[in-house]
Design a protein around this motif. Sequence first.
Motif, PDB file in Angstrom:
ATOM      1  N   ALA A 378       0.860  -0.998  -0.098  1.00  0.00           N
ATOM      2  CA  ALA A 378       0.035   0.196  -0.072  1.00  0.00           C
ATOM      3  C   ALA A 378       0.929   1.203  -0.082  1.00  0.00           C
ATOM      4  O   ALA A 378       2.059   1.226   0.412  1.00  0.00           O
ATOM      5  CB  ALA A 378      -0.865   0.027   1.450  1.00  0.00           C
ATOM      6  N   SER A 379       0.233   2.245  -0.438  1.00  0.00           N
ATOM      7  CA  SER A 379       1.096   3.460  -0.359  1.00  0.00           C
ATOM      8  C   SER A 379       0.217   4.708  -0.423  1.00  0.00           C
ATOM      9  O   SER A 379      -0.816   4.941  -0.606  1.00  0.00           O
ATOM     10  CB  SER A 379       1.961   3.566  -1.857  1.00  0.00           C
ATOM     11  OG  SER A 379       1.146   3.700  -2.845  1.00  0.00           O
ATOM     12  N   VAL A 380       1.127   5.941  -0.287  1.00  0.00           N
ATOM     13  CA  VAL A 380       0.636   7.329  -0.386  1.00  0.00           C
ATOM     14  C   VAL A 380       1.400   7.959  -1.393  1.00  0.00           C
ATOM     15  O   VAL A 380       2.568   7.863  -1.251  1.00  0.00           O
ATOM     16  CB  VAL A 380       0.589   7.920   1.103  1.00  0.00           C
ATOM     17  CG1 VAL A 380       0.016   9.179   0.776  1.00  0.00           C
ATOM     18  CG2 VAL A 380      -0.061   7.263   2.078  1.00  0.00           C
ATOM     19  N   ASN A 381       0.784   8.601  -2.432  1.00  0.00           N
ATOM     20  CA  ASN A 381       1.592   9.140  -3.538  1.00  0.00           C
ATOM     21  C   ASN A 381       2.560   8.134  -4.101  1.00  0.00           C
ATOM     22  O   ASN A 381       3.819   8.798  -4.426  1.00  0.00           O
ATOM     23  CB  ASN A 381       1.715  10.386  -3.189  1.00  0.00           C
ATOM     24  CG  ASN A 381       0.735  11.502  -3.521  1.00  0.00           C
ATOM     25  OD1 ASN A 381      -0.219  11.081  -3.909  1.00  0.00           O
ATOM     26  ND2 ASN A 381       1.111  12.737  -2.766  1.00  0.00           N
ATOM     27  N   ASN A 382       2.296   6.929  -4.070  1.00  0.00           N
ATOM     28  CA  ASN A 382       3.144   5.843  -4.665  1.00  0.00           C
ATOM     29  C   ASN A 382       4.410   5.708  -3.728  1.00  0.00           C
ATOM     30  O   ASN A 382       5.346   4.989  -4.092  1.00  0.00           O
ATOM     31  CB  ASN A 382       3.413   6.237  -6.116  1.00  0.00           C
ATOM     32  CG  ASN A 382       3.939   4.717  -6.869  1.00  0.00           C
ATOM     33  OD1 ASN A 382       3.139   4.054  -6.873  1.00  0.00           O
ATOM     34  ND2 ASN A 382       5.014   4.896  -7.669  1.00  0.00           N
ATOM     35  N   VAL A 383       4.460   6.287  -2.526  1.00  0.00           N
ATOM     36  CA  VAL A 383       5.491   5.815  -1.649  1.00  0.00           C
ATOM     37  C   VAL A 383       5.161   4.904  -0.565  1.00  0.00           C
ATOM     38  O   VAL A 383       4.046   5.160   0.170  1.00  0.00           O
ATOM     39  CB  VAL A 383       6.098   6.927  -0.822  1.00  0.00           C
ATOM     40  CG1 VAL A 383       7.132   6.770  -0.078  1.00  0.00           C
ATOM     41  CG2 VAL A 383       6.522   8.083  -2.170  1.00  0.00           C
ATOM     42  N   THR A 384       5.637   3.505  -0.680  1.00  0.00           N
ATOM     43  CA  THR A 384       5.265   2.627   0.475  1.00  0.00           C
ATOM     44  C   THR A 384       6.352   2.970   1.743  1.00  0.00           C
ATOM     45  O   THR A 384       7.482   3.006   1.504  1.00  0.00           O
ATOM     46  CB  THR A 384       5.751   1.257   0.119  1.00  0.00           C
ATOM     47  OG1 THR A 384       4.669   0.981  -0.969  1.00  0.00           O
ATOM     48  CG2 THR A 384       5.477   0.178   1.190  1.00  0.00           C
ATOM     49  N   PHE A 385       5.712   3.520   2.636  1.00  0.00           N
ATOM     50  CA  PHE A 385       6.698   3.851   3.832  1.00  0.00           C
ATOM     51  C   PHE A 385       7.327   2.991   4.486  1.00  0.00           C
ATOM     52  O   PHE A 385       6.766   1.746   4.724  1.00  0.00           O
ATOM     53  CB  PHE A 385       5.552   4.684   4.912  1.00  0.00           C
ATOM     54  CG  PHE A 385       6.618   5.434   6.081  1.00  0.00           C
ATOM     55  CD1 PHE A 385       6.685   6.685   5.872  1.00  0.00           C
ATOM     56  CD2 PHE A 385       6.646   4.744   7.148  1.00  0.00           C
ATOM     57  CE1 PHE A 385       7.361   7.343   6.760  1.00  0.00           C
ATOM     58  CE2 PHE A 385       7.288   5.343   8.135  1.00  0.00           C
ATOM     59  CZ  PHE A 385       7.760   6.914   7.881  1.00  0.00           C
ATOM     60  N   LEU A 523      -6.876   0.980   8.991  1.00  0.00           N
ATOM     61  CA  LEU A 523      -6.678  -0.461   8.794  1.00  0.00           C
ATOM     62  C   LEU A 523      -5.606  -1.109   9.051  1.00  0.00           C
ATOM     63  O   LEU A 523      -4.802  -0.664   8.209  1.00  0.00           O
ATOM     64  CB  LEU A 523      -7.596  -0.687   7.208  1.00  0.00           C
ATOM     65  CG  LEU A 523      -8.735  -0.187   6.852  1.00  0.00           C
ATOM     66  CD1 LEU A 523      -9.174  -0.821   5.718  1.00  0.00           C
ATOM     67  CD2 LEU A 523     -10.021  -0.772   8.036  1.00  0.00           C
ATOM     68  N   GLU A 524      -5.459  -1.791  10.118  1.00  0.00           N
ATOM     69  CA  GLU A 524      -3.930  -2.216  10.426  1.00  0.00           C
ATOM     70  C   GLU A 524      -3.417  -3.041   9.187  1.00  0.00           C
ATOM     71  O   GLU A 524      -2.045  -2.822   8.809  1.00  0.00           O
ATOM     72  CB  GLU A 524      -4.022  -3.124  11.656  1.00  0.00           C
ATOM     73  CG  GLU A 524      -2.686  -3.440  12.252  1.00  0.00           C
ATOM     74  CD  GLU A 524      -2.179  -1.970  12.863  1.00  0.00           C
ATOM     75  OE1 GLU A 524      -1.105  -1.613  12.859  1.00  0.00           O
ATOM     76  OE2 GLU A 524      -3.054  -1.167  13.176  1.00  0.00           O
ATOM     77  N   VAL A 525      -3.991  -3.688   8.468  1.00  0.00           N
ATOM     78  CA  VAL A 525      -3.491  -4.492   7.298  1.00  0.00           C
ATOM     79  C   VAL A 525      -2.941  -3.414   6.284  1.00  0.00           C
ATOM     80  O   VAL A 525      -1.470  -3.896   5.871  1.00  0.00           O
ATOM     81  CB  VAL A 525      -4.469  -5.361   6.429  1.00  0.00           C
ATOM     82  CG1 VAL A 525      -5.655  -4.543   6.044  1.00  0.00           C
ATOM     83  CG2 VAL A 525      -3.802  -6.185   5.535  1.00  0.00           C
ATOM     84  N   HIS A 526      -3.558  -2.455   6.113  1.00  0.00           N
ATOM     85  CA  HIS A 526      -3.028  -0.981   5.066  1.00  0.00           C
ATOM     86  C   HIS A 526      -1.603  -0.564   5.621  1.00  0.00           C
ATOM     87  O   HIS A 526      -0.884  -0.185   4.958  1.00  0.00           O
ATOM     88  CB  HIS A 526      -4.195  -0.108   4.657  1.00  0.00           C
ATOM     89  CG  HIS A 526      -5.180  -0.956   3.894  1.00  0.00           C
ATOM     90  ND1 HIS A 526      -6.278  -0.158   3.546  1.00  0.00           N
ATOM     91  CD2 HIS A 526      -5.066  -2.083   3.160  1.00  0.00           C
ATOM     92  CE1 HIS A 526      -6.942  -1.147   2.710  1.00  0.00           C
ATOM     93  NE2 HIS A 526      -6.249  -2.063   2.495  1.00  0.00           N
ATOM     94  N   THR A 527      -1.657  -0.411   7.151  1.00  0.00           N
ATOM     95  CA  THR A 527      -0.655   0.218   7.759  1.00  0.00           C
ATOM     96  C   THR A 527       0.504  -0.658   7.565  1.00  0.00           C
ATOM     97  O   THR A 527       1.725  -0.207   7.346  1.00  0.00           O
ATOM     98  CB  THR A 527      -0.900   0.406   9.011  1.00  0.00           C
ATOM     99  OG1 THR A 527      -2.018   1.592   9.382  1.00  0.00           O
ATOM    100  CG2 THR A 527       0.473   1.226  10.015  1.00  0.00           C
ATOM    101  N   THR A 528       0.305  -2.038   7.855  1.00  0.00           N
ATOM    102  CA  THR A 528       1.380  -2.894   7.586  1.00  0.00           C
ATOM    103  C   THR A 528       1.929  -2.678   6.303  1.00  0.00           C
ATOM    104  O   THR A 528       3.191  -3.047   6.176  1.00  0.00           O
ATOM    105  CB  THR A 528       0.931  -4.225   8.076  1.00  0.00           C
ATOM    106  OG1 THR A 528       0.389  -4.267   9.363  1.00  0.00           O
ATOM    107  CG2 THR A 528       2.060  -5.163   7.825  1.00  0.00           C
TER     108      THR A 528
END
Length: 557
Positions: A378-385, A523-528
């Motif tokens: 998952a990402s924000v602005n295509n950056v997976t943290f 959603l913990e799965v998306h944070t992970t």
Amino acid sequence: MDSLVRVLILVLCLFQVINNVECRVRRYNFNVVMKNTTRLCSSKQIVTVNGKSPGPTIYAREDDTVLINVVNHVKYNVSIHWHGIRQLRTGWADGPAYITQCPIQPGQNYVYNFTITGQRGTLLWHAHILWLRATVHGGLVILPKLGVPYPFPKPDHEVVLVLAEWWKSDTEAVINEALKSGLAPNVSDAHTINGHPGPVSNCPSTVGFNLNVSPGKTYMLRLINAALNEELFFKIAGHKLTVVEVDATYVKPFKTDTILIVPGQTTNILVTADKGAGKYMVAASPFMDTPTVAVDNLTVTATLHYTGTLSNSPTSFTNPPPQNATPIANNFISALRSLNSKQYPAKVPQNVDHSLLFAVGLGVNSCPSCNNGSRVVASVNNVTFVMPTVSLLQAHFFNVKGVFTTDFPGNPPVAFNYTGNPPKNLATNKGTKVYKVSYNDTIQVVLQDTGIIAPENHPVHLHGFNFFAVGRGLGNFNPKIDTKNFNLVDPVERNTIGVPSGGWVAIRFRADNPGVWFMHCHLEVHTTWGLKMAFLVDNGKGPSQSILPPPKDLPKC
């Protein structure tokens, strides 16, 4: 002896806060321990606070200082987040592991020390590392200042209701297996209300939570969604619900029969026991309007039980909304408005210094060891943290180089039809990036869902701030058209907002809290999977606009 004194102080302060006596410092002991428990006809050990899940409810008043000594007696690293507390200049007490602190290691302790300023209402606390918040969570109730009434009729009684999920398996094993395979983790096996799953067909011994009420009395139910991954509807058979507050901010009261509450959100409702007698079903059920996304589809039930009604009396049932009841969800969201009174004004930024577009959603990256040679990310602005190994706040405060960069993109690096056909390249970039702003800057963030893999609801939580939800819509955000319909008068004020499936939501806030502040999907799965980023807010002018020095007992990595 010291622990006995702490307990006596806690009991005295709790007595005082309930009985409207001033007690400016609240002290709590949180012992993180393993506990054997049996739910859904299966026995396992879970991580708890003080041997309970949900854990203890914290009670305080606006302007109180809260000291919580967290002692880690388990094998996991631990950190606790006080979800929704603004932590003005005290980011060291915010809690997300490797963002504002290193975690509390086994056998160690840390005293979270913060003052509650300008807030009152219902919030929550939960673990902020691994998937421990599945069982490590509880309520946080901030009462108004002494002598300050609620801006609505005072209820006769108040009850905290924590909605959550339950897995028969160990949650750490669930997510570790998913990360190994590259696929989505298993969904939970049941939902719970105050730890009770209610009747389940394959486990006849389960019982539901019982809420006893007296005829004619009005009850304020403090609803908390502590679930890892489920947005939930909430209903009570035969009773209207009056919404008076969300995320510890007052709203214009309105009546409804169905509440929508996403993970990390809280909602206070008034319920009058006006039926005279009887037993009435209380139900919490999942909301997910994307058919390809798996959810735990079990409805958890409790009972609203009028005093004097026999326990074997029949229960009046209610039909929960369909899982994909988007119109019901939208009607509830649309009804929310800030109170915006003289005493509680809605200070909506009318102009913005930073206008940001954050595309949030899923992606697929290469993974030779995973099933099918790829893994869901998952990402924000295509950056997976990528989580650092030193906390961002410590790196910022002590000027430690190489921990993060300040080049987080304010817009998607490549524009595309976000809610239409996905791009051919589904891969994301990895990085530990923050978006840097100056103290007191005003910020607008449009959170845009993407249809990569599947469109999906995203409950996004911002640490360190409340924000105003000034706009919402389906499809791709159009700045020339959609901004004309923004509500800049009385939009709802929150700390967690649901990004609609296949749509967008616009929020505004003022960066008047220096530090490093996490923003992520709840959603913990998306944070992970990496749907997270952080804002870095520089110090302002003078000590009152600067981060306080770290406490001496701050955990070390």
